[in-house]
Scaffold this active site. Structure first.
Site, PDB file in Angstrom:
ATOM      1  N   THR A  19       0.812  -1.223   0.000  1.00  0.00           N
ATOM      2  CA  THR A  19       0.000   0.000   0.000  1.00  0.00           C
ATOM      3  C   THR A  19       0.843   1.270   0.000  1.00  0.00           C
ATOM      4  O   THR A  19       0.480   2.287  -0.596  1.00  0.00           O
ATOM      5  CB  THR A  19      -0.886   0.001   1.264  1.00  0.00           C
ATOM      6  OG1 THR A  19      -1.719  -1.143   1.206  1.00  0.00           O
ATOM      7  CG2 THR A  19      -1.738   1.237   1.366  1.00  0.00           C
ATOM      8  N   THR A  75       1.752  -4.862   4.111  1.00  0.00           N
ATOM      9  CA  THR A  75       1.592  -5.310   5.493  1.00  0.00           C
ATOM     10  C   THR A  75       0.985  -6.711   5.599  1.00  0.00           C
ATOM     11  O   THR A  75       1.189  -7.394   6.592  1.00  0.00           O
ATOM     12  CB  THR A  75       0.711  -4.332   6.293  1.00  0.00           C
ATOM     13  OG1 THR A  75      -0.578  -4.249   5.677  1.00  0.00           O
ATOM     14  CG2 THR A  75       1.338  -2.968   6.390  1.00  0.00           C
ATOM     15  N   ASP A  76       0.221  -7.120   4.564  1.00  0.00           N
ATOM     16  CA  ASP A  76      -0.552  -8.358   4.725  1.00  0.00           C
ATOM     17  C   ASP A  76       0.313  -9.574   5.037  1.00  0.00           C
ATOM     18  O   ASP A  76      -0.048 -10.383   5.887  1.00  0.00           O
ATOM     19  CB  ASP A  76      -1.394  -8.625   3.470  1.00  0.00           C
ATOM     20  CG  ASP A  76      -2.559  -7.655   3.356  1.00  0.00           C
ATOM     21  OD1 ASP A  76      -2.876  -6.993   4.369  1.00  0.00           O
ATOM     22  OD2 ASP A  76      -3.147  -7.548   2.263  1.00  0.00           O
ATOM     23  N   ASP A 121       1.372  -6.560  -4.489  1.00  0.00           N
ATOM     24  CA  ASP A 121       0.551  -6.570  -3.289  1.00  0.00           C
ATOM     25  C   ASP A 121       1.063  -7.787  -2.537  1.00  0.00           C
ATOM     26  O   ASP A 121       1.196  -8.876  -3.111  1.00  0.00           O
ATOM     27  CB  ASP A 121      -0.933  -6.748  -3.676  1.00  0.00           C
ATOM     28  CG  ASP A 121      -1.845  -6.652  -2.472  1.00  0.00           C
ATOM     29  OD1 ASP A 121      -1.622  -7.415  -1.505  1.00  0.00           O
ATOM     30  OD2 ASP A 121      -2.770  -5.832  -2.485  1.00  0.00           O
ATOM     31  N   SER A 122       1.356  -7.664  -1.255  1.00  0.00           N
ATOM     32  CA  SER A 122       2.058  -8.755  -0.580  1.00  0.00           C
ATOM     33  C   SER A 122       1.210 -10.014  -0.445  1.00  0.00           C
ATOM     34  O   SER A 122       1.733 -11.075  -0.101  1.00  0.00           O
ATOM     35  CB  SER A 122       2.595  -8.306   0.775  1.00  0.00           C
ATOM     36  OG  SER A 122       1.565  -8.227   1.726  1.00  0.00           O
ATOM     37  N   THR A 168       3.484 -10.372  14.335  1.00  0.00           N
ATOM     38  CA  THR A 168       2.328 -10.846  13.567  1.00  0.00           C
ATOM     39  C   THR A 168       1.393  -9.669  13.304  1.00  0.00           C
ATOM     40  O   THR A 168       1.362  -8.714  14.084  1.00  0.00           O
ATOM     41  CB  THR A 168       1.616 -11.994  14.339  1.00  0.00           C
ATOM     42  OG1 THR A 168       0.641 -12.590  13.494  1.00  0.00           O
ATOM     43  CG2 THR A 168       0.953 -11.534  15.626  1.00  0.00           C
ATOM     44  N   THR A 220      -0.508 -22.329  19.346  1.00  0.00           N
ATOM     45  CA  THR A 220      -1.764 -21.982  20.000  1.00  0.00           C
ATOM     46  C   THR A 220      -2.549 -20.922  19.215  1.00  0.00           C
ATOM     47  O   THR A 220      -1.956 -19.978  18.681  1.00  0.00           O
ATOM     48  CB  THR A 220      -1.531 -21.528  21.457  1.00  0.00           C
ATOM     49  OG1 THR A 220      -2.752 -21.044  21.997  1.00  0.00           O
ATOM     50  CG2 THR A 220      -0.483 -20.443  21.569  1.00  0.00           C
ATOM     51  N   GLN A 221      -3.867 -21.086  19.155  1.00  0.00           N
ATOM     52  CA  GLN A 221      -4.701 -20.099  18.464  1.00  0.00           C
ATOM     53  C   GLN A 221      -4.708 -18.740  19.154  1.00  0.00           C
ATOM     54  O   GLN A 221      -4.697 -17.713  18.475  1.00  0.00           O
ATOM     55  CB  GLN A 221      -6.132 -20.617  18.325  1.00  0.00           C
ATOM     56  CG  GLN A 221      -6.243 -21.800  17.382  1.00  0.00           C
ATOM     57  CD  GLN A 221      -7.663 -22.298  17.219  1.00  0.00           C
ATOM     58  OE1 GLN A 221      -8.615 -21.652  17.647  1.00  0.00           O
ATOM     59  NE2 GLN A 221      -7.805 -23.456  16.601  1.00  0.00           N
TER      60      GLN A 221
HETATM   61  N1  ASP Z   1      -2.634  -5.467   0.461  1.00  0.00           N
HETATM   62  C1  ASP Z   1      -1.513  -4.646   0.884  1.00  0.00           C
HETATM   63  C2  ASP Z   1      -0.266  -5.498   0.838  1.00  0.00           C
HETATM   64  O1  ASP Z   1      -0.044  -6.259   1.736  1.00  0.00           O
HETATM   65  C3  ASP Z   1      -1.753  -4.109   2.245  1.00  0.00           C
HETATM   66  C4  ASP Z   1      -0.697  -3.183   2.778  1.00  0.00           C
HETATM   67  O2  ASP Z   1       0.358  -2.974   2.243  1.00  0.00           O
HETATM   68  O3  ASP Z   1      -0.962  -2.626   3.852  1.00  0.00           O
HETATM   69  O4  ASP Z   1       0.479  -5.397  -0.102  1.00  0.00           O
END
Ligand code: ASP
Length: 362
Positions: A16, A93-94, A61-62, A166, A278-279
């Protein structure tokens, strides 16, 4: 802050942070991040270290990241290891926590800092978190490049260990946490690092070896009430070699479901390595604590303790890459290799301590 003489390589993989709006929603746009950074005077301040941007092609996009992309990042770092003092991986971030764990296992030894960051809003947005995340990561790398080793993730004023972090929030600027290991550093008025939480680099730094991940077949499966053994059998079917089993609570599973236990036993006998985590976000999966956990251990499942699923998956990939037999993978997956788990004797759980004391564990 003092002027920095460090040279930092910024590896821009996508996310993003450098996206632009399109008819299909946000998409990564080549050249955008670097152009936006160059436009902003803060990135040229004296205390910001000199940096060069290397942009990946294609930008991702990750959600589309694969182990091949981890390898591209690791190789880019290794190829330029002597030229730069630190490395900033700019990432969506994903799946950033998966990449942070994977790089921690892939790059070894790692005597220079690798920091991952990204943003919840593009750098071009008015309320963006991108500028702060990028600038503070650069400042951290510039100021501490000779002391900060290993893989870390910086986000929203906090520096986390790469194998412990995480993604916990899809909406907030505080998107990441490290539930089972304290924050390594904080960016308030000062940049503070807790040095006892950081691996000490070797001097002079050695160029790391890169272990390619992704050849092994690994998977993850989340337990839920009412699960049928057939769905677990599918996950455990050949050619799978390792499975991260996300268990309830302290590493518990339905010990009255004989078909479920049989599926695990059968797979473990075939050499599939099944690791219990663990969940809940916080806590440890220790199969010794409850009868419902002991049933898993009897079926051949091993404790993953307080590893995140991200770390456990990367670790399985990594251990299978070493050509160990399943027994050795089972043994090593329970050992702390890159700071990814807390050994059971150090777990601050009252129940665990009592249980172990009664069992004469220590
Ligand atoms: N969908 C985006 C990614 O992971 C989300 C982000 O970067 O915050 O590439």
């Amino acid at each position: 802050m003092p002027e920095s003489s460090s040279r930092i390589l910024v590896l821009y993989t996508g996310g993003t942070i450098g996206m632009v709006e399109s008819e299909e929603g946000y998409v990564p746009a080549p050249g955008t991040l670097q152009a936006l950074m160059e436009e902003r005077p803060s990135f040229r301040a004296d205390d910001v270290p000199a940096f060069e941007v290397h942009e990946f092609d294609p930008l991702l996009d990750s959600a589309n990241m694969t182990p091949d992309d981890w390898l591209r990042i690791a190789e880019a770092i290794r190829a330029r290891f002597e030229t730069y003092d630190g490395f900033l991986v700019v990432h969506g971030t994903d799946t950033m926590a998966f990449t942070a764990s994977a790089l921690s296992f892939m790059l070894h030894p790692l005597d220079k800092p690798v920091v991952l960051t990204g943003a919840q809003l593009p750098l071009d947005e008015t309320r963006t978190d991108a500028q702060g995340n990028l600038l503070t990561s650069l400042l951290l790398l510039g100021q501490f490049s000779d002391r900060l080793a290993g893989v870390h993730l910086f986000f929203h004023d906090r520096l986390f260990r790469g194998t412990r972090v995480t993604k916990v929030n899809a909406d907030s600027f505080g998107a990441f946490d490290s539930p089972n290991f304290p924050t390594v550093g904080t960016a308030g008025i000062n940049l503070d690092i807790e040095w006892d939480r950081v691996p000490a680099p070797y001097s002079p730094p050695r160029t790391p070896a890169v272990t390619e991940l992704g050849a092994a077949t690994v998977s993850a499966f989340r337990l839920f009430p009412g699960l049928g053994a057939a769905s677990l059998e599918n996950v455990l079917a050949p050619p799978v070699q390792g499975v991260v089993l996300e268990c309830f609570g302290a590493g518990n599973a339905p010990d009255q479901n004989e078909a479920f236990l049989e599926a695990l036993r059968d797979a473990a006998d075939r050499g599939v390595v099944i690791v219990a985590v663990t969940q809940p976000l916080r806590g440890t999966a220790d199969l010794e604590l409850y009868a419902t956990g002991q049933a898993l251990a009897d079926a051949g499942v091993v404790s993953g303790y307080d590893m995140t699923t991200e770390a456990a998956l990367s670790k399985l990939y990594y251990l299978f890459e070493q050509d160990y037999d399943p027994a050795e993978v089972r043994r090593l997956v329970q050992n702390n290799l890159r700071g990814e788990l807390t050994p059971p004797e150090e777990v601050p759980s009252a129940l665990g301590r009592t249980r172990r004391r009664l069992a004469g564990y220590r």
